[in-house]
Design an enzyme around this catalytic site. Sequence first.
Site, short mmCIF file in Angstrom:
data_model
loop_
_atom_site.label_atom_id
_atom_site.label_comp_id
_atom_site.label_asym_id
_atom_site.label_seq_id
_atom_site.Cartn_x
_atom_site.Cartn_y
_atom_site.Cartn_z
N GLU A 52 0.88 -1.25 -0.12
CA GLU A 52 0.15 0.12 0.05
C GLU A 52 1.00 1.30 0.04
OE1 GLU A 52 -0.10 -2.83 1.89
OE2 GLU A 52 -2.27 -3.08 2.63
N CYS B 96 -2.68 -3.92 6.92
CA CYS B 96 -2.31 -4.41 8.22
C CYS B 96 -2.86 -3.30 9.27
CB CYS B 96 -0.95 -4.55 8.43
SG CYS B 96 0.12 -3.21 7.97
N CYS C 36 -0.77 -0.04 7.69
CA CYS C 36 -1.09 0.44 6.25
C CYS C 36 -2.45 1.07 6.28
CB CYS C 36 -1.12 -0.70 5.28
SG CYS C 36 0.58 -1.23 5.06
N ALA D 45 10.89 -38.66 -7.47
CA ALA D 45 10.93 -39.25 -8.83
C ALA D 45 10.92 -40.85 -8.83
CB ALA D 45 11.97 -38.48 -9.33
N GLU E 196 11.75 -33.82 -0.04
CA GLU E 196 12.31 -34.55 -1.41
C GLU E 196 12.96 -36.04 -1.09
OE1 GLU E 196 15.05 -32.61 -4.06
OE2 GLU E 196 14.06 -30.57 -3.74
N GLY F 220 13.96 -39.40 1.51
CA GLY F 220 13.57 -40.73 0.65
C GLY F 220 12.49 -41.38 1.02
N ILE G 18 11.33 -43.65 3.33
CA ILE G 18 11.02 -43.76 4.68
C ILE G 18 10.46 -42.62 5.18
CG2 ILE G 18 11.83 -44.38 7.33
CD1 ILE G 18 13.91 -46.34 5.92
N LEU G 19 11.23 -41.42 5.15
CA LEU G 19 10.82 -40.02 5.56
C LEU G 19 9.09 -39.88 4.84
CD1 LEU G 19 11.15 -37.42 6.93
CD2 LEU G 19 12.31 -36.56 4.76
N1 NAP Z 1 14.21 -40.67 -6.71
C1 NAP Z 1 13.86 -39.77 -5.70
O1 NAP Z 1 13.11 -38.77 -5.68
C2 NAP Z 1 14.87 -39.88 -4.33
C3 NAP Z 1 14.76 -38.57 -3.53
C4 NAP Z 1 15.55 -38.82 -2.10
C5 NAP Z 1 16.30 -39.85 -1.84
N2 NAP Z 1 16.13 -41.00 -2.83
C6 NAP Z 1 16.83 -42.21 -2.59
O2 NAP Z 1 16.23 -42.95 -1.61
C7 NAP Z 1 17.15 -43.43 -0.87
C8 NAP Z 1 17.04 -43.43 0.62
O3 NAP Z 1 15.75 -43.42 1.22
P1 NAP Z 1 15.67 -44.03 2.43
O4 NAP Z 1 13.91 -44.39 2.47
O5 NAP Z 1 16.39 -45.41 2.50
O6 NAP Z 1 15.84 -43.38 3.43
P2 NAP Z 1 15.56 -41.91 4.19
O7 NAP Z 1 13.94 -41.60 4.03
O8 NAP Z 1 16.40 -40.69 3.47
O9 NAP Z 1 15.89 -41.74 5.61
C9 NAP Z 1 15.27 -42.80 6.32
C10 NAP Z 1 16.11 -42.86 7.90
O10 NAP Z 1 15.71 -41.75 8.66
C11 NAP Z 1 16.09 -42.24 9.98
N3 NAP Z 1 15.08 -41.64 10.95
C12 NAP Z 1 15.20 -40.58 11.70
N4 NAP Z 1 13.87 -40.21 12.18
C13 NAP Z 1 13.02 -41.09 11.88
C14 NAP Z 1 11.73 -41.20 12.15
N5 NAP Z 1 10.97 -40.50 12.97
N6 NAP Z 1 11.13 -42.43 11.67
C15 NAP Z 1 11.75 -43.25 10.79
N7 NAP Z 1 13.09 -43.00 10.53
C16 NAP Z 1 13.59 -42.08 10.85
C17 NAP Z 1 15.92 -43.44 9.94
O11 NAP Z 1 17.37 -43.87 10.17
P3 NAP Z 1 17.86 -44.12 11.75
O12 NAP Z 1 16.86 -45.54 12.05
O13 NAP Z 1 19.21 -44.59 11.45
O14 NAP Z 1 17.49 -42.93 12.57
C18 NAP Z 1 15.67 -44.11 8.52
O15 NAP Z 1 16.34 -45.31 8.54
C19 NAP Z 1 18.59 -43.32 -1.21
O16 NAP Z 1 18.87 -44.33 -2.28
C20 NAP Z 1 18.34 -41.77 -2.18
O17 NAP Z 1 19.11 -41.92 -3.30
C21 NAP Z 1 15.42 -40.98 -4.04
#
Ligand code: NAP
Length: 344
Positions: A58, A87, A96, A166, A279, A281, A283-284
């Site tokens: 503004e 605001c 403003c 991806a 982004e 992996g 597990i996250l």
């Molecule tokens: N294509 C794509 O878009 C892309 C993107 C990113 C990664 N990637 C690939 O994905 C692979 C890695 O992925 P990932 O699934 O193996 O691992 P991640 O999701 O990167 O990490 C998982 C790790 O985080 C830790 N962690 C910390 N806090 C946690 C919680 N609250 N709950 C669960 N785990 C927790 C655990 O290790 P601890 O038990 O040791 O704590 C778990 O093993 C790599 O090969 C990478 O290149 C691909």
Amino acid sequence: MQIMNEKYIYRCLQLARLAEYYVAPNPMVGAILVQHTEQGDKILGEGWHMQYGGPHAEPNCIANAEHAHPQGIDYKSCTLYVNLEPCSHYGKTPPCAELIIRKGIGRVVVGMLDPNPQVAGRGVRMMQEAGVDVQVGVLEKECFELNKRFVCLHTQHRPYVILKWAQTADGYIDVARDSGVPLIISTPLTKQLVHQQRAENMAIMVGTRTVILDNPRLLNTRWSGRNPIRITQDRHHVLPEDSNIFSDQSPTIVYRDNTEWTHVLSDLAKRNIHSVLVEGGAILLQNIIDSGLYDEVHVEVSQYSLLQSVGKLLQGVEAPKYVFSTQPTIVDGNLIYVEYKNGF
Ligand SMILES: NC(=O)c1ccc[n+]([C@@H]2O[C@H](COP(=O)([O-])OP(=O)(O)OC[C@H]3O[C@@H](n4cnc5c(N)ncnc54)[C@H](OP(=O)(O)O)[C@@H]3O)[C@@H](O)[C@H]2O)c1
């Protein structure tokens, strides 16, 4: 009148977006001052909030209008259009709403109310009590969409969350890493579009294993704007100190004692971080999908299976379990799915 209101609020949205990469965690706001005469409408000035901590839309609009019309402005016959409620509080800049009243602007059209509890209707009330004709709610959906990250932070008390990965056509995000080099799924163009997303969001997050295996920098080097704040988890204190995410190009936050997603979200909100791009992996991402606490999912799917991508039979890392309900667009031969969770 409604058509004209919409036309001018659209212009405010265009102006607001000019600062897309520079105002976070503030909202993007644009304003225009229009004079109504018998000959028709005349835009006297335009302005937008250009950078975090700087003057709001503004005062910028009014300063530009006064600079362009040094002979003076008949504010009573003018309407100020602005996509977000002006605001009413003293922050980094004076209110403003007070400036609008002081200038004697006759009418104000506001796209949407400000969800920030420090404002939340007070700006509108302040102007109405001073006799300004105020209309609220023009292109509300579009105004909300532009500032969804800001709205999320102030209404949900957590950042806006975008999940991104991806995968191959048969659902793998990588080869199991002890069996080879990383799998490349994105193309140079889709990689650049990911950097655009890094510019749009205040923070980027990856899991512990991704930091260890990929050693990513997590910067924005292929789009304009800032580097995102980097976030990861490290509950067993295993991340090497010289990992690229600890470089001094951008701040890094590491969750060690409590890596639960709800804790991460509330802590990021306390730090005023309004958006996070996750982004990987797998597990996250799967943890977050299971929690239900996310807003968008962006997935790039290549047209090749894991076997076709690497040319031999290797074990893969499975992508998160997610069922798409939208049609993809095609970029560089890869399918891009974008899914919005139904509001928050
Ligand atoms: N294509 C794509 O878009 C892309 C993107 C990113 C990664 N990637 C690939 O994905 C692979 C890695 O992925 P990932 O699934 O193996 O691992 P991640 O999701 O990167 O990490 C998982 C790790 O985080 C830790 N962690 C910390 N806090 C946690 C919680 N609250 N709950 C669960 N785990 C927790 C655990 O290790 P601890 O038990 O040791 O704590 C778990 O093993 C790599 O090969 C990478 O290149 C691909």
